[in-house]
Design an enzyme around this catalytic site. Structure first.
Site, mmCIF file in Angstrom:
data_model
loop_
_atom_site.group_PDB
_atom_site.id
_atom_site.type_symbol
_atom_site.label_atom_id
_atom_site.label_comp_id
_atom_site.label_asym_id
_atom_site.label_seq_id
_atom_site.Cartn_x
_atom_site.Cartn_y
_atom_site.Cartn_z
ATOM 1 N N ASN A 117 7.139 -3.489 -2.028
ATOM 2 C CA ASN A 117 6.058 -2.452 -1.625
ATOM 3 C C ASN A 117 6.446 -1.414 -0.552
ATOM 4 O O ASN A 117 6.846 -1.787 0.463
ATOM 5 C CB ASN A 117 4.747 -3.051 -1.073
ATOM 6 C CG ASN A 117 4.031 -4.028 -2.567
ATOM 7 O OD1 ASN A 117 4.645 -3.835 -3.261
ATOM 8 N ND2 ASN A 117 2.961 -4.616 -1.911
ATOM 9 N N GLU A 123 4.401 -1.555 -5.512
ATOM 10 C CA GLU A 123 3.352 -0.685 -4.963
ATOM 11 C C GLU A 123 4.118 0.350 -4.389
ATOM 12 O O GLU A 123 5.042 0.269 -3.538
ATOM 13 C CB GLU A 123 2.367 -1.443 -3.873
ATOM 14 C CG GLU A 123 1.380 -2.560 -4.218
ATOM 15 C CD GLU A 123 0.627 -3.007 -3.279
ATOM 16 O OE1 GLU A 123 0.465 -2.308 -2.116
ATOM 17 O OE2 GLU A 123 0.414 -4.115 -3.430
ATOM 18 N N ARG A 171 -0.023 -4.570 -12.844
ATOM 19 C CA ARG A 171 0.110 -5.767 -11.897
ATOM 20 C C ARG A 171 -1.239 -5.889 -11.222
ATOM 21 O O ARG A 171 -1.900 -5.129 -10.955
ATOM 22 C CB ARG A 171 0.982 -5.296 -10.723
ATOM 23 C CG ARG A 171 1.148 -6.240 -9.505
ATOM 24 C CD ARG A 171 1.953 -5.880 -8.538
ATOM 25 N NE ARG A 171 1.950 -6.926 -7.377
ATOM 26 C CZ ARG A 171 1.598 -6.610 -6.036
ATOM 27 N NH1 ARG A 171 1.390 -5.367 -5.697
ATOM 28 N NH2 ARG A 171 1.613 -7.578 -5.081
ATOM 29 N N TYR A 184 5.584 2.462 1.243
ATOM 30 C CA TYR A 184 4.786 3.597 1.243
ATOM 31 C C TYR A 184 5.322 4.810 2.183
ATOM 32 O O TYR A 184 4.905 5.766 2.072
ATOM 33 C CB TYR A 184 3.177 3.237 2.065
ATOM 34 C CG TYR A 184 2.446 2.392 0.956
ATOM 35 C CD1 TYR A 184 1.852 3.140 0.156
ATOM 36 C CD2 TYR A 184 2.706 1.263 0.865
ATOM 37 C CE1 TYR A 184 0.989 2.473 -0.913
ATOM 38 C CE2 TYR A 184 1.881 0.243 -0.202
ATOM 39 C CZ TYR A 184 0.903 1.014 -0.826
ATOM 40 O OH TYR A 184 0.211 0.343 -1.831
ATOM 41 N N GLU A 213 2.896 -9.268 0.158
ATOM 42 C CA GLU A 213 3.002 -8.992 1.320
ATOM 43 C C GLU A 213 2.528 -10.026 2.336
ATOM 44 O O GLU A 213 1.699 -9.894 3.285
ATOM 45 C CB GLU A 213 2.093 -7.712 1.757
ATOM 46 C CG GLU A 213 2.573 -6.468 0.846
ATOM 47 C CD GLU A 213 1.937 -5.324 1.305
ATOM 48 O OE1 GLU A 213 0.957 -5.496 2.207
ATOM 49 O OE2 GLU A 213 2.169 -4.201 0.674
ATOM 50 N N HIS A 217 -3.228 -12.360 -3.078
ATOM 51 C CA HIS A 217 -3.242 -11.129 -2.416
ATOM 52 C C HIS A 217 -4.331 -11.076 -1.476
ATOM 53 O O HIS A 217 -5.542 -10.189 -1.726
ATOM 54 C CB HIS A 217 -3.541 -9.964 -3.666
ATOM 55 C CG HIS A 217 -3.013 -8.622 -3.208
ATOM 56 N ND1 HIS A 217 -2.301 -7.730 -3.856
ATOM 57 C CD2 HIS A 217 -3.543 -7.735 -1.964
ATOM 58 C CE1 HIS A 217 -2.194 -6.613 -3.060
ATOM 59 N NE2 HIS A 217 -2.968 -6.424 -2.190
HETATM 60 C C1 FCB Z 1 -0.628 -2.675 0.610
HETATM 61 C C2 FCB Z 1 -1.601 -3.652 0.051
HETATM 62 C C3 FCB Z 1 -2.756 -3.088 -0.731
HETATM 63 C C4 FCB Z 1 -3.255 -1.800 -0.619
HETATM 64 C C5 FCB Z 1 -2.027 -1.028 -0.031
HETATM 65 C C6 FCB Z 1 -2.676 0.400 0.553
HETATM 66 O O1 FCB Z 1 -0.334 -3.266 1.953
HETATM 67 O O2 FCB Z 1 -0.833 -4.675 -0.535
HETATM 68 O O3 FCB Z 1 -3.636 -4.266 -1.294
HETATM 69 O O4 FCB Z 1 -4.279 -1.941 0.549
HETATM 70 O O5 FCB Z 1 -1.362 -1.342 1.137
#
Ligand code: FCB
Length: 470
Positions: free
Chosen positions: A308, A373, A92, A310, A181, A136
């Site tokens: 995405n 992500e 990607r 985390y 995002e 992006h």
């Molecule tokens: C996300 C972004 C990516 C990167 C990660 C850690 O929010 O999409 O560009 O910075 O975080």
């Protein structure tokens, strides 16, 4: 995602990943143009809002910028060879709008297009499926000077840009994401000012968000017209499940509020054609300028939702002194869990990935999803030669693959997983201080070294293939 949680730390289990994924599952990494390419003033590239923002003292760690970054623009074939060496079958990446249309609209820069044309060919020659992100965060500066995402015209310019790219790559690219995002573009870019262009007005965040969503909806038919029938078109959202730190009724209400202001702000218009009830009043802003038909455009059906993820949010209701000893409950605040955290200060909480995927599947039922992500910044240990030890990242990725397997076992149609990131890169306002790569970049020499996490991911993918008899 109103989940009551006892805030126990994520289990530190180093068990192998037990799930078997289908043979056509996409195993990839993700990157973004401004974060890796460098070559900021080459081959006719126009300026973006990040070039301008990074030049303002105090905005980016140590005054760093993306002028050179990981020099991917010059090392692209070498970087694709690394992906092949790792056994990845998907990649990607994002396209820099200012390379294609240096003024944001109008004259197309053929040299900019050439770079992505070559990238796609090199990927395909190596059996790597491209997933293109059109935006992006690197908005052409010329459009920002006309109001950027506060100007409705930017949405139409984006749709024109999407068509230019689809005309070039539509014969070879079957997976497209319009925006990465939009919550970050709108909220961090226009609300808090942590990101470019750095405006700090709540109201602006909601106007920008509406125009970003409109841009997404307007681009879809333009992409459809220049891609094959099987092409999957969609958007990538950053989704963070919200958990209650206690079971007080005010906290449960605060969880609903936090979920609305992060996740549902974008999910609802895309899948239901409406903003969540009370969103603007709760944020203390006026409704953005929604014109007739906008919400239908925004809700144009998509084939693929990129998620995405985390971490999670753990919150409780905010209680404030009201004068005279009285208190009032308003809004929410984040609570620290007794857990482990990445260098970004994000809690390691793999179950969040399962929960967010299951919830989105249940409440919005996208046709297909991909984790576009997931990854972690940790301090790497380099022995100065060719070994990079990053056990915490190995642990993070392994636990998240387990979590992904649990979501798939519950019927969630996830068809790919992309580690953020292939390479260490320019981490926005944090500059080069945070390393997310599974491949280390020694910035002074631009040497690449596969980290232990990269070797682990490669071995994991190879093991999956063996189990499938491939
Ligand atoms: C996300 C972004 C990516 C990167 C990660 C850690 O929010 O999409 O560009 O910075 O975080």
């Amino acid at each position: 995602m109103s989940i009551i949680d006892d805030a126990k730390p994520a289990m530190m289990v180093d068990s192998p990943v037990s799930s078997v994924f289908p043979a056509d599952f996409l195993w990839g990494t993700a990157t973004a143009s401004y974060q890796i390419e460098g070559a900021a003033s080459e081959d006719g590239r126009g300026l973006s809002i990040w070039d301008q923002f990074a030049a303002i003292p105090g905005k980016v760690h140590h005054g760093e910028n993306g002028d050179v970054a990981a020099d991917h623009y010059h090392r692209m074939p070498e970087d694709v060879a690394l992906m092949a060496e790792l056994g990845l079958n998907a990649y990607r990446f994002s396209i820099a709008w200012p390379r294609i249309l240096p003024q944001g609209k109008g004259t197309v820069n053929g040299r900019g297009l050439d770079f992505y044309d070559r990238l796609v060919d090199i990927l395909l020659a190596r059996g790597i499926t491209p997933l293109v992100t059109l935006y992006h965060w690197d908005l052409p500066l010329a459009l920002h000077e006309k109001g950027g995402w506060l100007n409705r015209e930017t949405a139409f310019a984006f749709a024109d840009y999407a068509e230019v790219v689809a005309r070039l790559l539509g014969d070879r690219v079957d997976r497209w994401v319009t925006l990465n995002e939009p919550w970050c573009s709108a909220y961090l870019g226009y609300g808090t000012g942590e990101h470019a262009p750095g405006s700090r007005k709540q109201q602006s965040a909601y106007i920008a968000a509406h125009h970003l969503l409109l841009a997404h909806g307007l681009a879809l038919p333009r992409l459809r017209a220049h891609t094959y029938l099987q092409a999957q078109l969609g958007i990538t959202l950053n989704l963070t499940p919200v958990y209650a730190a206690n079971d007080h009724p005010e906290t449960l209400r605060a969880v609903e509020l936090a979920d609305k202001m992060s996740n549902r702000w974008f999910l609802d218009p895309i899948f239901r054609g409406n903003y969540p009830e009370g969103l603007f009043a709760d944020a203390g802003v006026a409704s953005p300028p929604i014109q007739d038909g906008d919400l239908d455009i925004i809700a144009t059906p998509i084939d693929l939702l990129g998620v995405n993820n985390y971490s999670r949010s753990l919150i409780r209701a905010r209680v404030e002194e009201n004068g005279g000893g009285d208190t009032q409950t308003w809004g929410f605040e984040h609570v620290a869990a007794d857990s482990s955290y990445t260098e970004m200060g994000w809690e390691v909480y793999p179950q969040a990935l399962t929960d967010v995927l299951v919830r989105v599947h249940r409440d919005y039922a996208p046709c297909a999803m991909a984790v576009t992500e997931n990854g972690a910044a940790f301090a790497d240990q380099w022995d100065g030669r060719d070994h990079i030890s990053d056990p915490l990242r190995v642990h993070y990725i392994r636990e998240h693959l387990q979590a992904l397997g649990r979501a798939r076992a519950q019927g969630v149609p996830v068809q790919g997983y992309f580690v953020w990131s292939l390479l260490d890169n320019f981490e926005w306002a944090q500059g080069y201080s945070k390393r997310f790569g599974i491949v280390y970049v020694d910035y002074p020499t631009q040497r690449r070294i596969i980290k232990d996490s990269g070797h682990w991911y490669a071995a994991f993918i190879a093991a999956q293939r063996r189990q499938q008899g491939l």
